[in-house]
Design a protein around this motif. Structure first.
Motif, PDB file in Angstrom:
ATOM      1  N   ILE A  36       0.886  -1.157   0.000  1.00 27.17           N
ATOM      2  CA  ILE A  36       0.000   0.000   0.000  1.00 27.17           C
ATOM      3  C   ILE A  36       0.923   1.204   0.000  1.00 27.17           C
ATOM      4  CG2 ILE A  36      -1.798   1.268   1.203  1.00 27.17           C
ATOM      5  CD1 ILE A  36      -2.526  -1.368   2.594  1.00 27.17           C
ATOM      6  N   SER A  37       0.801   2.025  -1.026  1.00 29.49           N
ATOM      7  CA  SER A  37       1.705   3.156  -1.157  1.00 29.49           C
ATOM      8  C   SER A  37       0.947   4.340  -1.732  1.00 29.49           C
ATOM      9  CB  SER A  37       2.850   2.766  -2.090  1.00 29.49           C
ATOM     10  OG  SER A  37       3.679   3.855  -2.309  1.00 29.49           O
ATOM     11  N   LYS A  47      -7.503  -5.471  -0.660  1.00 28.88           N
ATOM     12  CA  LYS A  47      -7.704  -6.912  -0.790  1.00 28.88           C
ATOM     13  C   LYS A  47      -7.144  -7.545   0.468  1.00 28.88           C
ATOM     14  CE  LYS A  47      -6.598 -10.990  -3.457  1.00 28.88           C
ATOM     15  NZ  LYS A  47      -5.774 -11.553  -4.528  1.00 28.88           N
ATOM     16  N   ILE A  48      -8.026  -8.176   1.223  1.00 30.89           N
ATOM     17  CA  ILE A  48      -7.642  -8.803   2.480  1.00 30.89           C
ATOM     18  C   ILE A  48      -7.208 -10.244   2.194  1.00 30.89           C
ATOM     19  CG2 ILE A  48      -8.460  -9.406   4.797  1.00 30.89           C
ATOM     20  CD1 ILE A  48      -8.338  -6.374   4.234  1.00 30.89           C
ATOM     21  N   ASN A  49      -6.315 -10.768   2.992  1.00 33.08           N
ATOM     22  CA  ASN A  49      -5.816 -12.126   2.814  1.00 33.08           C
ATOM     23  C   ASN A  49      -6.933 -13.154   2.689  1.00 33.08           C
ATOM     24  OD1 ASN A  49      -3.915 -14.307   2.747  1.00 33.08           O
ATOM     25  ND2 ASN A  49      -4.367 -14.655   4.902  1.00 33.08           N
ATOM     26  N   ARG A  65       2.818   4.194   3.353  1.00 33.15           N
ATOM     27  CA  ARG A  65       3.671   3.276   2.580  1.00 33.15           C
ATOM     28  C   ARG A  65       3.967   2.086   3.472  1.00 33.15           C
ATOM     29  NH1 ARG A  65       6.331   3.709  -1.924  1.00 33.15           N
ATOM     30  NH2 ARG A  65       6.158   5.967  -2.018  1.00 33.15           N
ATOM     31  N   THR A  66       3.424   0.922   3.102  1.00 34.79           N
ATOM     32  CA  THR A  66       3.605  -0.281   3.901  1.00 34.79           C
ATOM     33  C   THR A  66       3.423  -1.511   3.016  1.00 34.79           C
ATOM     34  OG1 THR A  66       2.941  -1.399   5.945  1.00 34.79           O
ATOM     35  CG2 THR A  66       1.193  -0.363   4.683  1.00 34.79           C
ATOM     36  N   ASP A 157       1.146  -2.017  -7.572  1.00 40.76           N
ATOM     37  CA  ASP A 157       2.272  -1.103  -7.354  1.00 40.76           C
ATOM     38  C   ASP A 157       2.105   0.284  -7.974  1.00 40.76           C
ATOM     39  OD1 ASP A 157       3.631  -2.946  -5.775  1.00 40.76           O
ATOM     40  OD2 ASP A 157       4.645  -3.836  -7.509  1.00 40.76           O
ATOM     41  N   VAL A 158       0.868   0.659  -8.350  1.00 42.89           N
ATOM     42  CA  VAL A 158       0.585   2.012  -8.833  1.00 42.89           C
ATOM     43  C   VAL A 158      -0.290   2.684  -7.789  1.00 42.89           C
ATOM     44  CG1 VAL A 158      -0.507   3.406 -10.640  1.00 42.89           C
ATOM     45  CG2 VAL A 158       0.779   1.350 -11.260  1.00 42.89           C
ATOM     46  N   ASP A 159       0.111   3.864  -7.319  1.00 42.39           N
ATOM     47  CA  ASP A 159      -0.614   4.567  -6.257  1.00 42.39           C
ATOM     48  C   ASP A 159      -2.006   5.029  -6.692  1.00 42.39           C
ATOM     49  OD1 ASP A 159       1.690   4.217  -4.821  1.00 42.39           O
ATOM     50  OD2 ASP A 159       2.310   6.315  -4.906  1.00 42.39           O
TER      51      ASP A 159
END
Length: 168
Positions: A36-37, A47-49, A65-66, A157-159
C-alpha cells in the motif's frame, strides 16, 4: 435541582443509546495482501488475505507506505472499520463482491487519456477518466471494481486509480 437531574439523565441516556447503536464487533485479524503506497482516499480498495475486498467509503486522505500490513476488522451493520498497521487512523469501509481480479496481458506503461488495456482473461478495458501516469510493469495484477456507478481499475504497485469502461 430536579429539573437539572432530569436533563442530565436525558443526556446520559441519549449518549449511551448512541454509543450502543454505533458499537463495533470484532470480525477477524488478518493482513492486507501486497503493498500500500500513496494517498488513501474514498474509492480505494483493499484486498484482504481472506480474499474479501473492502472499499473506502468515507472522505479521507491518508498518506501511507507499507507492505502486507496486519489489519483488525470490526463491523457495525453494513460498515466495516479497518485498523491497519502503519495507518494513522482507522478506515471506514464497505465490503464489496463485484471485483474482477486479472492481469494486464504483456507490457504495461501506465495511462495517458484514453489508454486501452488488454487483460489475460480476454477482457478489454479503456481509460474513461482523464489522467496521466507512467509506470512500467510486465503482466501486473489488476483489480477492476464498481464504485458509485463507475468502474475503477487499480494496478499493482501504482498509487493512483482510474475510471475505466469495458470494451469487450
Amino acid at each position: 435541582i430536579i429539573m437539572k437531574k432530569l436533563i442530565i439523565l436525558i443526556f446520559a441516556l441519549a449518549f449511551f443509546n448512541t454509543n450502543a447503536q454505533s458499537s463495533w464487533e470484532f470480525e477477524e485479524e488478518t493482513y492486507i495482501k501486497g503493498s500500500i503506497s500513496g494517498t488513501i482516499t474514498k474509492g480505494y480498495i483493499f484486498k484482504i488475505n481472506s480474499r474479501d475486498y473492502y472499499i473506502v467509503n468515507e472522505r479521507i486522505r491518508q498518506r501511507v507506505r507499507t507492505r502486507n500490513p496486519e489489519v483488525k476488522i470490526f463491523s457495525s451493520r453494513n460498515n466495516y472499520k479497518l485498523i491497519i498497521e502503519d495507518f494513522d487512523e482507522p478506515i471506514i469501509c464497505k465490503k464489496i463482491k463485484n471485483v474482477i481480479e486479472t492481469r494486464i496481458d504483456g507490457e504495461f506503461e501506465g495511462w495517458e487519456g484514453e489508454t486501452i488495456f488488454k487483460m489475460i482473461n480476454g477482457q478489454i478495458w479503456q481509460q474513461s477518466s482523464y489522467d496521466y501516469k507512467y509506470h512500467y510493469a510486465y503482466n501486473p495484477e489488476v483489480l477492476i471494481y464498481e464504485f458509485e456507478g463507475s468502474w475503477i481499475m487499480r494496478v499493482e504497485d501504482v498509487d493512483e486509480i482510474i475510471e475505466v469502461t469495458q470494451l469487450k
